[in-house]
Design an enzyme around this catalytic site. Structure first.
Site, PDB file in Angstrom:
ATOM      1  N   ASP A 114       0.786  -1.242   0.000  1.00  0.00           N
ATOM      2  CA  ASP A 114       0.000   0.000   0.000  1.00  0.00           C
ATOM      3  C   ASP A 114       0.823   1.299   0.000  1.00  0.00           C
ATOM      4  O   ASP A 114       1.802   1.396   0.739  1.00  0.00           O
ATOM      5  CB  ASP A 114      -0.857   0.096   1.270  1.00  0.00           C
ATOM      6  CG  ASP A 114      -1.575  -1.181   1.620  1.00  0.00           C
ATOM      7  OD1 ASP A 114      -1.515  -2.137   0.852  1.00  0.00           O
ATOM      8  OD2 ASP A 114      -2.206  -1.201   2.688  1.00  0.00           O
TER       9      ASP A 114
ATOM     10  N   GLN B 279       4.181   0.563   2.100  1.00  0.00           N
ATOM     11  CA  GLN B 279       4.425  -0.671   2.848  1.00  0.00           C
ATOM     12  C   GLN B 279       5.567  -1.419   2.163  1.00  0.00           C
ATOM     13  O   GLN B 279       5.524  -1.639   0.945  1.00  0.00           O
ATOM     14  CB  GLN B 279       3.154  -1.537   2.859  1.00  0.00           C
ATOM     15  CG  GLN B 279       2.053  -0.969   3.719  1.00  0.00           C
ATOM     16  CD  GLN B 279       2.348  -1.179   5.190  1.00  0.00           C
ATOM     17  OE1 GLN B 279       2.269  -2.282   5.691  1.00  0.00           O
ATOM     18  NE2 GLN B 279       2.702  -0.105   5.879  1.00  0.00           N
TER      19      GLN B 279
ATOM     20  N   TYR C 171       2.060  -0.845   9.964  1.00  0.00           N
ATOM     21  CA  TYR C 171       1.055  -1.036   8.924  1.00  0.00           C
ATOM     22  C   TYR C 171       0.613   0.304   8.342  1.00  0.00           C
ATOM     23  O   TYR C 171       1.125   1.364   8.702  1.00  0.00           O
ATOM     24  CB  TYR C 171      -0.128  -1.837   9.488  1.00  0.00           C
ATOM     25  CG  TYR C 171       0.075  -3.339   9.433  1.00  0.00           C
ATOM     26  CD1 TYR C 171       1.297  -3.905   9.098  1.00  0.00           C
ATOM     27  CD2 TYR C 171      -0.989  -4.196   9.713  1.00  0.00           C
ATOM     28  CE1 TYR C 171       1.459  -5.292   9.040  1.00  0.00           C
ATOM     29  CE2 TYR C 171      -0.829  -5.577   9.660  1.00  0.00           C
ATOM     30  CZ  TYR C 171       0.393  -6.123   9.323  1.00  0.00           C
ATOM     31  OH  TYR C 171       0.544  -7.483   9.259  1.00  0.00           O
ATOM     32  N   SER C 172      -0.426   0.244   7.496  1.00  0.00           N
ATOM     33  CA  SER C 172      -0.761   1.416   6.681  1.00  0.00           C
ATOM     34  C   SER C 172      -1.292   2.589   7.481  1.00  0.00           C
ATOM     35  O   SER C 172      -1.871   2.423   8.555  1.00  0.00           O
ATOM     36  CB  SER C 172      -1.778   1.014   5.617  1.00  0.00           C
ATOM     37  OG  SER C 172      -1.102   0.298   4.623  1.00  0.00           O
TER      38      SER C 172
ATOM     39  N   ARG D 285      -7.705  -1.146  11.594  1.00  0.00           N
ATOM     40  CA  ARG D 285      -6.415  -0.583  11.149  1.00  0.00           C
ATOM     41  C   ARG D 285      -6.576   0.499  10.086  1.00  0.00           C
ATOM     42  O   ARG D 285      -7.667   0.811   9.649  1.00  0.00           O
ATOM     43  CB  ARG D 285      -5.493  -1.681  10.617  1.00  0.00           C
ATOM     44  CG  ARG D 285      -6.067  -2.545   9.517  1.00  0.00           C
ATOM     45  CD  ARG D 285      -5.039  -3.580   9.059  1.00  0.00           C
ATOM     46  NE  ARG D 285      -5.603  -4.528   8.135  1.00  0.00           N
ATOM     47  CZ  ARG D 285      -6.079  -5.723   8.481  1.00  0.00           C
ATOM     48  NH1 ARG D 285      -6.044  -6.125   9.737  1.00  0.00           N
ATOM     49  NH2 ARG D 285      -6.591  -6.537   7.567  1.00  0.00           N
ATOM     50  N   ASP D 286      -5.437   1.046   9.677  1.00  0.00           N
ATOM     51  CA  ASP D 286      -5.280   1.950   8.532  1.00  0.00           C
ATOM     52  C   ASP D 286      -5.933   3.318   8.742  1.00  0.00           C
ATOM     53  O   ASP D 286      -6.846   3.722   8.000  1.00  0.00           O
ATOM     54  CB  ASP D 286      -5.839   1.299   7.241  1.00  0.00           C
ATOM     55  CG  ASP D 286      -5.295  -0.093   6.997  1.00  0.00           C
ATOM     56  OD1 ASP D 286      -4.199  -0.409   7.507  1.00  0.00           O
ATOM     57  OD2 ASP D 286      -5.964  -0.889   6.301  1.00  0.00           O
TER      58      ASP D 286
ATOM     59  N   GLU E 188     -10.740  -2.492   4.470  1.00  0.00           N
ATOM     60  CA  GLU E 188      -9.371  -2.025   4.704  1.00  0.00           C
ATOM     61  C   GLU E 188      -9.190  -0.641   4.089  1.00  0.00           C
ATOM     62  O   GLU E 188      -9.937  -0.229   3.201  1.00  0.00           O
ATOM     63  CB  GLU E 188      -8.358  -2.984   4.054  1.00  0.00           C
ATOM     64  CG  GLU E 188      -8.313  -4.354   4.705  1.00  0.00           C
ATOM     65  CD  GLU E 188      -7.102  -5.191   4.260  1.00  0.00           C
ATOM     66  OE1 GLU E 188      -6.428  -5.758   5.131  1.00  0.00           O
ATOM     67  OE2 GLU E 188      -6.841  -5.280   3.051  1.00  0.00           O
TER      68      GLU E 188
HETATM   69  C1  FRU Z   1      -3.860  -3.711   2.769  1.00  0.00           C
HETATM   70  C2  FRU Z   1      -3.261  -4.070   4.123  1.00  0.00           C
HETATM   71  C3  FRU Z   1      -3.639  -3.074   5.180  1.00  0.00           C
HETATM   72  C4  FRU Z   1      -2.523  -3.235   6.179  1.00  0.00           C
HETATM   73  C5  FRU Z   1      -1.338  -3.452   5.266  1.00  0.00           C
HETATM   74  C6  FRU Z   1      -0.264  -4.341   5.828  1.00  0.00           C
HETATM   75  O1  FRU Z   1      -3.140  -4.227   1.708  1.00  0.00           O
HETATM   76  O2  FRU Z   1      -3.648  -5.377   4.496  1.00  0.00           O
HETATM   77  O3  FRU Z   1      -4.913  -3.275   5.740  1.00  0.00           O
HETATM   78  O4  FRU Z   1      -2.362  -2.102   6.989  1.00  0.00           O
HETATM   79  O5  FRU Z   1      -1.839  -4.020   4.084  1.00  0.00           O
HETATM   80  O6  FRU Z   1       0.832  -4.384   4.947  1.00  0.00           O
END
Ligand code: FRU
Length: 466
Positions: A24, A40, A85-86, A153-154, A207
Site C-alpha cells: 500500500d 508498505q 502497517y498502513s 487498522r489503517d 481495509e
Molecule cells: C492492505 C493491508 C492493510 C494493512 C497493510 C499491511 O493491503 O492489508 O490493511 O495495513 O496491508 O501491509
C-alpha cells in the site's frame, strides 16, 4: 538509454521498491513544496509475507516525476514490533503528522482475527520530512468498539472546520466490514464518534478507508473483502471503491452507490491527498493481497509497484481519474495515429490518446499478449497465458466509448476510458528476452478513430535502480 534486459520488467515511470516487496501507498502529502510518498515495504524479501514485519519505505522530491528513494523513515519499536502497517499524513501545525497502525501479534494458538492481535494507532511527527519525533500511542485495542474483531487498522486523518477526524477500517464480530470515526480537538486525544457502514453487510472487512469531500460532496473510499464475484463487477479477490456519502459528518450518514475505482487485475489500497495546488491525487498499489496471480519479478528480487498519481475530478456522484499532468512532460516522439496503424512502443513505454467514432466497435492489440476492445457496451481486457501469469480477462459495462488514454510501462498498463470515467490497471510479462529488446507493436483496429502516440522518458530515480 538503459536497455536493462537483465530485468526487462523493471518499470520506467512508476515507483517500485529498489528491491524487495511493496504494497500500500501510505502517508501521501506535499509539505513545503516536497511530495512524500511512503509505502508498505519489506526491503529484504520480494515474497509475500517474507522478510519479517512490514516497515514503511519513503520517496520524496519536488515534483511527482522527480522523487528519490529516502530509505526507511522510522524504526520499529514495541508499539509496532510486528509491522508498521498502513496509515496517512496530515499537514498541520507546520509539520507532517503521520498516523498509522502498529501491528502486534502474540505468540500462541490464535486465529489473529478474534484474538492474539493488537492494533495500536500511532502518531509520529516530522518537522522537515527527514527527521521523526517520538511515537505517540493514540488508541489501542481496548479503545475500539467491542463489536469489532481484532482487525482494526489503517487510520486516515483530516481536518474539517476546527476539528480533526480519523477513519479506521474494521471487521465486526458479525462479519460485517465497517469504518470507525473518531474525533479530536488537537489530533492527539481522540474520542470515538460513530460507526459508518452499510445497513446490510457489504463484505466482512473494510481495509484502507479514506474520507474526503469535493465541492460539498463527501466520499468514503475503502477496500471491502468478502464480496462475491460477478461477471461484470467485483472480479478481483478483494475490491477497492468508493461510496457517495449523504448527510453531515456530525450526523447520521448514508453510504450510496458503491463504485469500483479500477476494473483491471491489479489495483488495491488507494489513498488520496490534496497537494499544494489544491489537486486531489490518488495513488494505489498496483497489486492485491492474496492475489491468485504470480509475478515473475519475485525471482528477480522485487515485487510490485504503485499506480501513477491520478488527479480526481467530480462529475455528479462519480469521480473521474486522469494521470497527473506532470507525466505528459515525459513524452517525446509524437506520432499521429489512425485506424489500421501499428505504433511501435520503443523500450517498453508509451502514452497513447485516441478519440473513437461513436458506437463503432474497436480493438487494440499490444504485441501478441494484450487485447483491449469495446463492442456493444462492453469493454474487454484479455491477457495471453504467457503474459498474464494467471490474469486472464476483465470486462466492464460502458454504454459508449468516446476516448482512451493508454499508458504502457514495460510490465504494466493503465487504461483510462471516457476521460477517466472507467480505468483498468494490469501488470503483464512479455518475453522481451527473445523479442529483440523491449519493442512492442501496438496495432489499432479502430474504424474512424484518430489520435496520437508518444514514447516516454524514464523517471530519473528508475534509471539508477536498473
Ligand atoms: C492492505 C493491508 C492493510 C494493512 C497493510 C499491511 O493491503 O492489508 O490493511 O495495513 O496491508 O501491509
Amino acid at each position: 538509454m538503459v536497455s536493462s534486459l537483465k530485468d526487462p520488467w523493471r518499470l520506467k515511470f512508476h515507483l517500485m521498491p529498489p528491491g524487495g516487496w511493496l504494497n500500500d501507498p501510505n502517508g501521501l502529502c506535499q509539505f513545503q513544496g516536497i511530495y512524500h510518498i511512503f509505502f508498505q515495504y519489506h526491503p529484504e524479501s520480494a515474497a509475500a509475507g517474507g522478510g519479517g514485519p512490514k516497515v514503511w519505505g519513503h520517496y520524496a522530491g519536488p515534483s511527482l516525476t522527480d522523487l528519490q528513494f529516502q530509505g526507511i523513515p522510522f524504526p520499529q519499536s514495541e508499539l509496532d514490533r510486528d509491522g508498521s502497517y498502513s496509515g496517512s499524513a496530515l499537514i498541520a501545525e507546520g509539520a507532517i503528522q503521520l498516523f498509522y497502525t502498529g501491528n502486534i501479534r502474540h505468540a500462541g494458538d490464535y486465529d489473529y482475527i478474534h484474538d492474539g492481535r493488537e492494533s495500536n494507532t500511532i502518531r509520529i511527527v516530522s518537522e522537515d520530512g527527514k527527521h521523526y519525533g517520538e511515537k505517540q500511542l493514540l488508541l489501542t485495542t481496548s479503545d475500539y468498539p467491542h463489536i469489532c474483531t481484532r482487525h482494526v487498522r489503517d487510520p486516515k486523518v483530516w481536518k474539517q472546520g476546527t476539528d480533526y477526524w480519523m477513519v479506521l477500517g474494521a471487521r465486526q464480530q458479525n462479519e460485517q466490514g465497517s469504518t470507525l470515526l473518531y474525533q479530536s480537538a488537537d489530533a492527539r486525544h481522540w474520542q470515538f464518534y460513530k460507526i459508518l457502514t452499510t445497513p446490510e453487510p457489504f463484505g466482512y472487512m473494510w481495509e484502507c478507508p479514506d474520507y474526503f469531500e469535493d465541492g460539498g460532496q463527501a466520499f468514503l473510499s475503502l477496500c471491502p473483502q468478502g464480496l462475491p464475484s460477478e461477471s461484470l463487477r467485483f472480479q478481483n479477490i478483494y475490491q477497492a471503491g468508493y461510496f457517495r456519502v449523504t448527510g453531515a459528518l456530525e450526523e447520521e450518514q448514508r453510504l450510496e452507490d458503491f463504485h469500483e475505482w479500477d476494473m483491471g487485475f491489479d489495483f488495491y489500497a488507494p489513498q488520496t491527498f490534496q497537494d499544494e495546488r489544491g489537486r486531489r491525487l490518488l495513488v494505489a498499489w498496483a497489486g492485491l493481497p492474496d492475489a491468485p496471480y504470480s509475478n515473475p519479478t519475485e525471482a528477480l528480487g522485487w515485487q510490485h509497484t504503485l499506480t501513477l498519481p491520478r488527479q480526481l475530478s467530480r462529475r455528479g456522484g462519480i469521480l473521474l481519474q486522469t494521470p497527473a499532468d506532470e507525466f505528459s512532460g515525459l513524452r517525446f516522439g509524437e506520432t499521429p495515429l489512425r485506424d489500421g496503424d501499428t505504433f511501435i512502443v520503443e523500450d517498453g513505454s508509451a502514452d497513447v490518446e485516441l478519440a473513437f467514432a461513436e458506437q463503432s466497435p474497436w480493438q487494440i492489440a499490444l504485441g501478441d499478449g494484450l487485447l483491449l476492445s469495446w463492442r456493444e457496451g462492453i469493454v474487454q481486457l484479455e491477457l495471453s497465458d504467457s503474459w498474464g501469469c494467471g490474469r486472464t480477462v476483465r470486462r466492464l459495462p460502458l454504454d459508449s466509448c468516446r476516448n482512451l488514454r493508454l499508458l504502457i510501462d514495460t510490465s504494466m498498463a493503465e487504461i483510462f476510458l471516457n476521460d477517466g470515467e472507467s480505468v483498468l490497471t494490469a501488470r503483464f510479462y512479455p518475453d522481451y528476452q527473445s523479442g529483440g529488446g523491449r519493442r512492442l507493436p501496438l496495432a489499432l483496429r479502430c474504424p474512424g478513430a484518430v489520435g496520437t502516440g508518444w514514447q516516454l522518458n524514464p523517471l530519473p530515480v528508475n534509471t539508477c535502480f536498473h
